[in-house]
Design a protein around this motif. Sequence first.
Motif, PDB file in Angstrom:
ATOM      1  N   THR A   8       0.846  -1.189   0.000  1.00  0.00           N
ATOM      2  CA  THR A   8       0.000   0.000   0.000  1.00  0.00           C
ATOM      3  C   THR A   8       0.890   1.250   0.000  1.00  0.00           C
ATOM      4  OG1 THR A   8      -0.139  -0.059   2.414  1.00  0.00           O
ATOM      5  CG2 THR A   8      -1.905  -1.130   1.190  1.00  0.00           C
ATOM      6  N   PRO A   9       1.554   1.504  -1.107  1.00  0.00           N
ATOM      7  CA  PRO A   9       2.463   2.654  -1.160  1.00  0.00           C
ATOM      8  C   PRO A   9       1.714   3.973  -1.287  1.00  0.00           C
ATOM      9  CG  PRO A   9       2.319   1.643  -3.300  1.00  0.00           C
ATOM     10  CD  PRO A   9       1.496   0.781  -2.369  1.00  0.00           C
ATOM     11  N   PRO A  10       2.386   5.078  -0.963  1.00  0.00           N
ATOM     12  CA  PRO A  10       1.772   6.385  -1.243  1.00  0.00           C
ATOM     13  C   PRO A  10       1.598   6.546  -2.754  1.00  0.00           C
ATOM     14  CG  PRO A  10       3.904   6.622  -0.125  1.00  0.00           C
ATOM     15  CD  PRO A  10       3.685   5.177  -0.378  1.00  0.00           C
ATOM     16  N   TYR A  11       0.373   6.767  -3.197  1.00  0.00           N
ATOM     17  CA  TYR A  11       0.050   6.745  -4.629  1.00  0.00           C
ATOM     18  C   TYR A  11       0.955   7.626  -5.486  1.00  0.00           C
ATOM     19  CZ  TYR A  11      -4.378   4.478  -3.391  1.00  0.00           C
ATOM     20  OH  TYR A  11      -5.339   3.626  -2.942  1.00  0.00           O
ATOM     21  N   GLU A  38      -2.609  -2.195  -3.395  1.00  0.00           N
ATOM     22  CA  GLU A  38      -3.547  -1.076  -3.464  1.00  0.00           C
ATOM     23  C   GLU A  38      -2.969  -0.042  -4.424  1.00  0.00           C
ATOM     24  OE1 GLU A  38      -4.965   2.385  -0.441  1.00  0.00           O
ATOM     25  OE2 GLU A  38      -4.782   0.360   0.390  1.00  0.00           O
ATOM     26  N   TYR A  39      -3.837   0.517  -5.286  1.00  0.00           N
ATOM     27  CA  TYR A  39      -3.336   1.472  -6.274  1.00  0.00           C
ATOM     28  C   TYR A  39      -4.439   2.453  -6.673  1.00  0.00           C
ATOM     29  CZ  TYR A  39      -5.723  -1.448  -9.724  1.00  0.00           C
ATOM     30  OH  TYR A  39      -6.667  -2.140 -10.438  1.00  0.00           O
ATOM     31  N   THR A  65     -10.342   3.641  -4.050  1.00  0.00           N
ATOM     32  CA  THR A  65      -9.208   2.726  -3.973  1.00  0.00           C
ATOM     33  C   THR A  65      -9.417   1.518  -4.871  1.00  0.00           C
ATOM     34  OG1 THR A  65      -8.811   3.365  -1.678  1.00  0.00           O
ATOM     35  CG2 THR A  65      -7.867   1.280  -2.394  1.00  0.00           C
ATOM     36  N   TYR A  66      -8.371   1.116  -5.562  1.00  0.00           N
ATOM     37  CA  TYR A  66      -8.373  -0.112  -6.362  1.00  0.00           C
ATOM     38  C   TYR A  66      -7.454  -1.115  -5.688  1.00  0.00           C
ATOM     39  CZ  TYR A  66     -10.767   2.241 -10.180  1.00  0.00           C
ATOM     40  OH  TYR A  66     -11.689   2.901 -10.945  1.00  0.00           O
ATOM     41  N   VAL A  67      -7.825  -2.384  -5.749  1.00  0.00           N
ATOM     42  CA  VAL A  67      -7.038  -3.442  -5.121  1.00  0.00           C
ATOM     43  C   VAL A  67      -6.896  -4.597  -6.106  1.00  0.00           C
ATOM     44  CG1 VAL A  67      -6.950  -5.098  -3.232  1.00  0.00           C
ATOM     45  CG2 VAL A  67      -7.840  -2.808  -2.807  1.00  0.00           C
ATOM     46  N   ALA A  68      -5.645  -4.994  -6.340  1.00  0.00           N
ATOM     47  CA  ALA A  68      -5.365  -6.172  -7.168  1.00  0.00           C
ATOM     48  C   ALA A  68      -4.845  -7.270  -6.252  1.00  0.00           C
ATOM     49  CB  ALA A  68      -4.336  -5.842  -8.241  1.00  0.00           C
ATOM     50  N   ILE A  69      -5.360  -8.472  -6.431  1.00  0.00           N
ATOM     51  CA  ILE A  69      -4.935  -9.619  -5.624  1.00  0.00           C
ATOM     52  C   ILE A  69      -4.281 -10.634  -6.546  1.00  0.00           C
ATOM     53  CG2 ILE A  69      -5.664 -11.470  -4.088  1.00  0.00           C
ATOM     54  CD1 ILE A  69      -8.053  -9.680  -3.326  1.00  0.00           C
ATOM     55  N   TYR A  70      -3.044 -10.975  -6.223  1.00  0.00           N
ATOM     56  CA  TYR A  70      -2.266 -11.949  -6.996  1.00  0.00           C
ATOM     57  C   TYR A  70      -2.031 -13.181  -6.138  1.00  0.00           C
ATOM     58  CZ  TYR A  70      -1.228  -8.038 -10.090  1.00  0.00           C
ATOM     59  OH  TYR A  70      -1.342  -6.981 -10.949  1.00  0.00           O
TER      60      TYR A  70
END
Length: 83
Positions: A8-11, A38-39, A65-70
């Motif tokens: 969850t980096p600073p965008y 998170e992006y 917020t968008y979240v990608a799960i790998y």
Amino acid sequence: AFDFISVTPPYEAVKYTQLMASLEDHPLISPTTTVIVEYPRLSKREMPDELGELVKLRDRKYGRTYVAIYGPLPEEDDDEDQY
């Protein structure tokens, strides 16, 4: 390697193409690790379908917020083996 990693980096401080490339071969990620990233919306096109041996299982929007799960591909159940 870890079982679960949350990113969850600073965008505004991150280039997601570089971030994802650095995660792809990172020694803390194994073929069984689940990675949640998170992006922001503007970086949606930068999110790859694969992260090393992991595949994108979900890509969801939660408000702004968008979240990608790998993770690893789920194993297919063979119903014949259960009987």
